[in-house]
Write an enzyme that holds these catalytic residues in place. Sequence first.
Site, mmCIF file in Angstrom:
data_model
loop_
_atom_site.group_PDB
_atom_site.id
_atom_site.type_symbol
_atom_site.label_atom_id
_atom_site.label_comp_id
_atom_site.label_asym_id
_atom_site.label_seq_id
_atom_site.Cartn_x
_atom_site.Cartn_y
_atom_site.Cartn_z
ATOM 1 N N GLY A 133 0.766 -1.328 -0.117
ATOM 2 C CA GLY A 133 0.026 -0.047 0.088
ATOM 3 C C GLY A 133 0.886 1.104 0.147
ATOM 4 O O GLY A 133 0.589 2.060 -0.976
ATOM 5 N N ASP A 134 1.952 1.373 0.971
ATOM 6 C CA ASP A 134 2.736 2.407 0.760
ATOM 7 C C ASP A 134 3.662 2.492 -0.485
ATOM 8 O O ASP A 134 3.965 3.464 -0.973
ATOM 9 C CB ASP A 134 3.727 2.239 2.051
ATOM 10 C CG ASP A 134 3.285 2.707 3.392
ATOM 11 O OD1 ASP A 134 2.907 4.007 3.614
ATOM 12 O OD2 ASP A 134 2.818 1.554 4.187
ATOM 13 N N ILE A 135 4.292 1.119 -0.614
ATOM 14 C CA ILE A 135 5.314 1.157 -1.820
ATOM 15 C C ILE A 135 4.628 1.310 -3.233
ATOM 16 O O ILE A 135 5.172 2.587 -3.930
ATOM 17 C CB ILE A 135 5.928 -0.124 -2.013
ATOM 18 C CG1 ILE A 135 6.827 -0.288 -0.643
ATOM 19 C CG2 ILE A 135 6.680 -0.266 -3.174
ATOM 20 C CD1 ILE A 135 7.284 -1.706 -0.472
#
Lengths: 395, 395
Positions: B167-169
Site C-alpha cells: 500500500g505504501d510502496i
Amino acid sequence: MNQALEGVKVLDLTRVLAGPYATMVLGDMGADIIKIEMPGVGDDSRQFGPYVKGESAYFLSLNRNKRSITLNLKKEKARQLFIEMVKKCDVVVENFRPGTMEKLGLGYEELKKINPSIIYAACSGFGHTGPYSQRAAYDAVVQAMGGIMSITGEKDGKPTRVGPSIGDITAGLFSAIGILSALNYRNQTGKGQMVDVAMLDCQVAILENAIARYVVTGEIPMPAGNRHTSIVPFEPFETLDGEIMIAAGNDGLWGKLCKIMNREDLIADDRFKTNPLRNQNYAELRPIIAKIIGTKTSKEWLQILEEAGVPNGPINTIDKVLENPQINAREMIKEVYHPTAGGLKMPGVPIKMSETQGEIVKPAPILGQHTEEILKELLNLTSDEILNLQKEDIF
Amino acid sequence: MNQALEGVKVLDLTRVLAGPYATMVLGDMGADIIKIEMPGVGDDSRQFGPYVKGESAYFLSLNRNKRSITLNLKKEKARQLFIEMVKKCDVVVENFRPGTMEKLGLGYEELKKINPSIIYAACSGFGHTGPYSQRAAYDAVVQAMGGIMSITGEKDGKPTRVGPSIGDITAGLFSAIGILSALNYRNQTGKGQMVDVAMLDCQVAILENAIARYVVTGEIPMPAGNRHTSIVPFEPFETLDGEIMIAAGNDGLWGKLCKIMNREDLIADDRFKTNPLRNQNYAELRPIIAKIIGTKTSKEWLQILEEAGVPNGPINTIDKVLENPQINAREMIKEVYHPTAGGLKMPGVPIKMSETQGEIVKPAPILGQHTEEILKELLNLTSDEILNLQKEDIF
C-alpha cells in the site's frame, strides 16, 4: 498543453501485462501510445477472458488511451516502416524476451543509429544481462524467486502468491519511472538511452524491510499472517457479521480503543500499558479484544472506531470496492464506453494533478483501428500507398 | 550530466515509507534529495528496529542517496528558511495527513505564490479530496479497504495481507511517476503543479483483472491460492525437500513437462490434451504431477525443468534471494557503507540505464548531517549566521 506528457510519442510493442501497464500509465498522463500489434492476432491478452461482446475485458482495462496499428515486423517492408516511425517518435517500449528485437534487426544498438534521441525501454522477466537473461518468466515465477511469496501468508502457513500479478505491475511502474527519467535527461541533453527493467529485480526492490531484518538479525523472515510484526493491536478482528481491520498504531490510539470497548481498565493494566508489553502479552490480549469486537456488526464497529479516531477499515471484497464512497469520490472506478463492448468499469487514474489532470480520453482500440490514421500522420503516406502495402499483408 | 535527474532539487518532508520510497527512487536516478527532519527526532522510522550500532536498518535502507537537514517548521524563522529554499528548488514532497502543511502556512496554494514553478507532491492515505480525506491510514487499512487482501490467500481461506507494505510502496511509485510527469510539463511550459496521490487509489489501480472479472461475470473474486486462475499446470509442487513453482503456460510447455516426467502418454490423454481440458480435469491431473515431482529434490527438478525450457523457479526465502546468481549479477543486493552502522546490504536500483546508470552514491544521512552544507549552498548563509540561528533552536 493540457496533459503532462502531451506530445510524447511512444511506439509500444508490448503484450499482456508488464509492458502494457507501463504504457497505460504513460498514456493516462497524455503520451501518445501507438500500440503495434501482429496482424490478425494482436496482443495475446485480446484472447484472455472474460469477454464482453467478443472483446476481452482484460485487454480493454489495460489498453485505454492507446491507438492500435498492425504491422508484421517479420516482413522487410514493415520493418522499414517501423524504422521510419522510430525517426518520428520519442520512446520505444517492448517486453519481449531479450534477443527478440535483435533478431528482427531492431535492437537498441540498431535503433539508436537511426535516432540517437530514442529512449528504448525493455521490460523482461530477468533483464538483458546475467545468467538467467534468456529464461522465460511469468509473474508466478518471479513472485516465487524474488522472495515476496515467502513473506506472505498465514502465520506458520505456506508461502502465498499475491493475488494481483504484482511481479508484472511493479515492473511496469519502474519501467515508466525509467522512461520518464530518461525523458528528463533527453530534455536536457538531446540524448536517448536504453532502460532495462527486470521483473525479478523489481520484486527485490519491493521487499521493504525484509532484507534489513534478515541481514541484521540472521532470522529468515516468514509469512506473518495479517498481524503487524511489531505493533499490537494492529490486525483483523471478527465482528458479528464479518471481519474488520483495526490499527491502533500507538499508545494514544490504544487508549481510545479501550474507551470505545468500555474497557478503560485495560489502559492502566500492567500487562498492556505500552506497545512492547502488548506485544509480550499478545496471547492474553487478543482474546479480550476479539470477544468484544465479536458482539457488534462490522458497520457498527467501523462507525464507532471512526468517531473515536482509531484507524480502521472493512476488508472489502471487489464488489464493495466498487461501492466505496472515497474510491468513487476520487473517480477511481471509471466506466469507459467502447464501441463494441459498451460501457466497462475499470480503475481510474491514481495520479491526480492540478494542471494536467490524467484522463481516460479513449477506450482500448480494436485491432488495427488506427493503422491508416497513424501511417498518414507519422509518415505522410497516401491512401493509395497504404492500399498497396495492405496487399502485401504487412498489416 | 551523469545521472538522469541530475540537477533536480527535491525538498523532502516525508516520513516512514510511502513518501521516502518515492524520494528514494528519485534519488537513485540522481535527484538531489534534501530530507527535512524535526530537530532531535527526525523521521519516525529512525526509531524502527532492527538496529545496527544504534542506527535503524529500516531507515538506512530507504534513505540512501539523501541529505538531511533539521528544521523545526513550527518556528517562524524555520518557516522563512523553508520558503527561501522553495524558491531555489524544483519539487516539494510530503506525506502528511491533508491539512498539515496548510496549518504551517506552507500548503501548495501558499508555495505556488512563492515559486510558480514548484512541483508539490502530496502522498497520503486517502488523498486530498473526498469524504475520507482527513482519516488516518496505515498500509494494513488500505490493503484491507482496497480489495487486494480479499483476493490474496489460500483457496477457500481468509483474506491475506501482502507481506511487504504494498500500500505504501505502490503509492511511492505512483508519486514518483506523477512528479516526473509534472517535471516534463514544467520543462515544456515552466509551470509547476500539485500532484495528489492516495494510497487507497493506488490499491485500486493494481487490482489487475479482478475488477474486469467481477463486472463482467458478477462473481466476486476470492483468494485463489497459488494456482493460476485459468492455466494448468501453473502452481507450486512439493519436491523431496521443498516446494518449487512450475509454470507450463501453453500446450507446448505442457508437452515438454510430460516428457521430463517420463509421462509422454499424458500428452495424448483425452483428459489433458488442451488447457481447457486440463482445467476441467484438474482434480485428476494435479495428483499425477504431484506424485512425480515429489520423487526428486528441488535442485534436481529445477535443473531438469530449466534444461527442458519449462518456466520454473524456487520459492525463495530471503536468505536464498540474497544468494541468487541472477539477482547478484544484476547488482540487486548492494552493500552500502554507513559511517556508524558499517556495511549494510539493501536492494539495489532496479532501473538499469545505459547512459545514466542509477547508483547508490551515499548512505542514509545521520540526523541533520547536512544542515550547514545545505544552508550555505542553497541560501548562501555564513557560518556565523548559521550559528546564530542554531541558538534559536530552529535546527
